[in-house]
Write a protein that holds these residues in place. Sequence first.
Motif, PDB file in Angstrom:
ATOM      1  N   LYS A   1       0.843  -1.198   0.000  1.00 32.90           N
ATOM      2  CA  LYS A   1       0.000   0.000   0.000  1.00 32.90           C
ATOM      3  C   LYS A   1       0.881   1.253   0.000  1.00 32.90           C
ATOM      4  CE  LYS A   1      -4.229   1.531   2.265  1.00 32.90           C
ATOM      5  NZ  LYS A   1      -4.979   1.529   3.520  1.00 32.90           N
ATOM      6  N   ILE A   2       1.964   1.161   0.773  1.00 29.52           N
ATOM      7  CA  ILE A   2       2.882   2.300   0.838  1.00 29.52           C
ATOM      8  C   ILE A   2       3.543   2.529  -0.515  1.00 29.52           C
ATOM      9  CG2 ILE A   2       5.032   3.119   1.886  1.00 29.52           C
ATOM     10  CD1 ILE A   2       4.164   1.589   4.399  1.00 29.52           C
ATOM     11  N   LYS A   3       3.784   1.408  -1.214  1.00 31.47           N
ATOM     12  CA  LYS A   3       4.420   1.539  -2.527  1.00 31.47           C
ATOM     13  C   LYS A   3       3.420   1.974  -3.590  1.00 31.47           C
ATOM     14  CE  LYS A   3       8.194  -1.738  -1.941  1.00 31.47           C
ATOM     15  NZ  LYS A   3       8.513  -3.170  -1.979  1.00 31.47           N
ATOM     16  N   ASP A   4       2.203   2.275  -3.171  1.00 33.93           N
ATOM     17  CA  ASP A   4       1.169   2.773  -4.088  1.00 33.93           C
ATOM     18  C   ASP A   4       0.718   1.755  -5.124  1.00 33.93           C
ATOM     19  OD1 ASP A   4       2.122   6.198  -3.995  1.00 33.93           O
ATOM     20  OD2 ASP A   4       0.224   5.278  -3.390  1.00 33.93           O
ATOM     21  N   PHE A   5       0.741   0.489  -4.755  1.00 31.73           N
ATOM     22  CA  PHE A   5       0.186  -0.526  -5.653  1.00 31.73           C
ATOM     23  C   PHE A   5      -1.320  -0.329  -5.684  1.00 31.73           C
ATOM     24  CE2 PHE A   5       3.326  -4.238  -6.084  1.00 31.73           C
ATOM     25  CZ  PHE A   5       4.412  -3.405  -5.961  1.00 31.73           C
ATOM     26  N   GLY A   6      -1.933  -0.544  -6.841  1.00 33.53           N
ATOM     27  CA  GLY A   6      -3.386  -0.421  -6.934  1.00 33.53           C
ATOM     28  C   GLY A   6      -4.061  -1.482  -6.090  1.00 33.53           C
TER      29      GLY A   6
END
Lengths: 255, 254
Positions: free
Chosen positions: A106-111
């Motif tokens: 989530k932190i890595k901005d994965f969808g």
Amino acid sequence: MIQNNNMEKTIVEVKNLYVSFSELQAVRNLSFKVKAGDFICVIGQSGCGKTTILNTIAGFIKSTKGSVLLAGTKIEKPTPKIGFVFQKYVLFPWKTVIENVEFGLKIKDFGERKRKNLARQYIKMVNLNGFENKYPYQLSGGMEQRVGIARALANNPDVILMDEPFASLDAITRMVMQELLLEIYIKTKKTVIFITHNIDEAIFLADRIIVLTKKPAQVRKIFQVNVQRPRDYKTMSSNKEYIKLKENILALVKE
Amino acid sequence: MVSKKIYLFAHIFTIPIFLVIWELISELGYVNQILFPPPSSIFIAFIEMIKSGELVSDLSISLMRIFVGFLIGAFLGLIFGILTGRIEIIRYTLGQIIEIIRPIPAIAFLPVVILWFGVGELSKILLIAFGSFFPIWINAHDGVNSVEKSYIWAAKSLGAKSKTLLLEVILPAASPFIITGLRIGIGSAFTLLIVAEMAGAFAGIGFRIDVSHLVFRIDKMFVGIIILGILGTLTHKLFIFLARKVTPWYDTKQ
């Protein structure tokens, strides 16, 4: 999981490490190297400084002197490149299993969809499929630790550190977890630094064993474990190399 | 099994019996009926107050004051609790000032507040906000300050930066403390509401209790008192429900 082509390359280097807390010196002039894809066990008695070493490698605490290098870069604070599995699991109790596992993603901005799918893969890898929406308080110790492992793995770190992860588990669960860990290790080819005070565990899991001195910790001796993978408990206990190695380590530690 | 039935029996009938005894003491002339009204007169007064509309208007205005005042106090308490709990320099400066004021009973500030802000809604709401602030501040402060280091380490090793750390780790970890703070804060808010309304107001439950005393309508006073008791119980139950909903993991955590 990205295969490291330079399998012989040093990925973690601990260089002349000193760690002190006020008056107390926990680690003194510790040096060792870890190759990519290695499974290293660090053994020592309780209180010898093993956890301090691991926490320093992780960047949780600062060294007094010396350094920890990850692929040549100095480690001075926590980084997602170094995953950590805690002895007390340290799952986020307010998050479900899947929310814990996808935390780093989530932190890595994965969808959302990609995140959930990836997280489910790792949850399956640790045999917890079906438990995605449970909370940690609804799980047993062994299950919680499996979530801890999945959470660290899902973030795809270069190295995974494990701080006596099975110490809080009963003997049977521990054996099951060790075999599961080796399965995962073979599948993911991660570099693992695993600390324990249990000699059997160390020999069972590792490629190399670093035996520490008493406090302040230094490298006493490094043993190579020449037992073929895959390993399992059935064949291990009668394996000659295992028996000999255990004798040697015991003798060393008892001095 | 027999003893269980007796307990259940006793439990169910305690309050009705209590009311009957109260009724009898009052009716049989052992005490002045005006000063110590029986439950029946209280109930009649209750119906009277509903019919006249004053109960609803008193209740509305009291609830509005508490709601707004508590919300302001809670909001500020939470924000400042996070600031003093997480940022050392703020803890040593602002935190110190808050800590000096905290032990002073908020009620002591009532005359000052009325002097500065008059007898309108503002002074009451401010006083309620002021009183709610402190328990919420200190519990939020303690909550965020005492988050276990290992949670922070775990989050950071997964890549968490400040914002994620605060919103996804620190605040959830502190939420049991925060909810406790809110629960204590609402208690303070009620006390200050009544005090403020008795000191200078023209409507409200506290006002009604005070004014009824002046015209010897003790029965109406008791209606107000009982309503406060019911409100207290309802808010208490609300917070227990909230705690169970927001932090189901807390009781069962080792």
